[in-house]
Design a protein around this motif. Sequence first.
Motif, PDB file in Angstrom:
ATOM      1  N   ALA A 219      -4.595 -12.144   7.223  1.00 31.66           N
ATOM      2  CA  ALA A 219      -3.382 -11.565   7.782  1.00 31.66           C
ATOM      3  C   ALA A 219      -3.427 -11.539   9.268  1.00 31.66           C
ATOM      4  O   ALA A 219      -2.367 -11.751   9.834  1.00 31.66           O
ATOM      5  CB  ALA A 219      -3.628 -10.027   7.278  1.00 31.66           C
TER       6      ALA A 219
ATOM      7  N   LYS B 136      -3.442  -9.833  -3.340  1.00 30.88           N
ATOM      8  CA  LYS B 136      -2.766  -9.095  -2.390  1.00 30.88           C
ATOM      9  C   LYS B 136      -1.423  -9.784  -1.946  1.00 30.88           C
ATOM     10  O   LYS B 136      -1.357 -11.125  -2.145  1.00 30.88           O
ATOM     11  CB  LYS B 136      -3.585  -8.842  -1.068  1.00 30.88           C
ATOM     12  CG  LYS B 136      -5.182  -8.253  -1.790  1.00 30.88           C
ATOM     13  CD  LYS B 136      -5.169  -7.001  -1.830  1.00 30.88           C
ATOM     14  CE  LYS B 136      -6.289  -6.284  -1.902  1.00 30.88           C
ATOM     15  NZ  LYS B 136      -6.175  -4.774  -2.216  1.00 30.88           N
TER      16      LYS B 136
ATOM     17  N   ILE C 270       0.383 -10.156   1.654  1.00 27.57           N
ATOM     18  CA  ILE C 270       0.572 -10.308   3.315  1.00 27.57           C
ATOM     19  C   ILE C 270       1.831 -10.263   3.627  1.00 27.57           C
ATOM     20  O   ILE C 270       2.277 -11.328   3.644  1.00 27.57           O
ATOM     21  CB  ILE C 270      -0.291 -11.099   4.042  1.00 27.57           C
ATOM     22  CG1 ILE C 270      -2.081 -11.157   3.253  1.00 27.57           C
ATOM     23  CG2 ILE C 270      -0.419 -10.958   5.471  1.00 27.57           C
ATOM     24  CD1 ILE C 270      -2.827 -12.396   3.840  1.00 27.57           C
TER      25      ILE C 270
ATOM     26  N   VAL D 278      -0.661  -5.487   4.606  1.00 27.99           N
ATOM     27  CA  VAL D 278      -1.396  -5.990   3.437  1.00 27.99           C
ATOM     28  C   VAL D 278      -1.410  -5.028   2.167  1.00 27.99           C
ATOM     29  O   VAL D 278      -1.559  -3.780   2.300  1.00 27.99           O
ATOM     30  CB  VAL D 278      -2.998  -6.338   3.396  1.00 27.99           C
ATOM     31  CG1 VAL D 278      -3.473  -6.743   2.092  1.00 27.99           C
ATOM     32  CG2 VAL D 278      -3.116  -7.373   4.580  1.00 27.99           C
TER      33      VAL D 278
END
Length: 254
Positions: free
Chosen positions: A81, A120, A122, A190
Amino acid sequence: MKMKKQCGVLAAVRTDIGKVRTENQDRILCSPAAEFFAVADGMGGVLYGTLTAELAVKTMLVVAKEVRKNYIEHQDVNRAAEELRQGLEEVSNKIYEKGNCHGAIQYGATFTGVMLLGGKAIWIHMGDSRGYRIVRYDTKMRQVTVDHNFAQAAREHGDMSETEIKREHFSSMLTRYVGMQSPATADVTVTDTKPGETILLCSDGLHGLVKDSRMLKIIRNRKKPEKICTGLIQAANSAGGRDNISVICLKVMI
């Protein structure tokens, strides 16, 4: 518009000139292989808005590929990120130094993107294009990004009514964008991704005309991402289509 499947994600994109503009200044980045997707909207009233949007998506795809390559080695989403944030800020600073540091602003574009890594998402953002999450069974859309414009700043300050904000056209005045005065500041967020979740990226040609509740209804009533994109474009044009309209719809499958 094409729908692509990669790594458990279905992706569809669509961009439309709208009913008023003579040129489409929006640009879309759709890379299922890198699992990086973005919308850039060239700023109206500047000489090279379209070019800025093109530069942003092309350069950020290179950045995203490098971020993904690094992630394979370090397996750290937060580090990825940060690398993505630094990449967009560097792009913005270089554009500022090339064309905007000598006086009048000639280069400018919004940029809102999402990269999917290790369960996840970002989110990387400058400007007033938006990113949303629609988690399965949620009754509301979750806006992940915060608009970088005077309207949002006025709301946060709390000394103006919505009527006053609209009268002053603050929503069209950006506080942050690609090409802004150096050093640039990008937002990075995130979030988790959940099976069945829908991720939506769009320019203000959509969210500026179609309420979140209407967008959510279209998303719920259409299962396939390409049909969602079509329905959202139609809704924006039915509401006047006063700007270019760009939509990216992602369905998280696993």
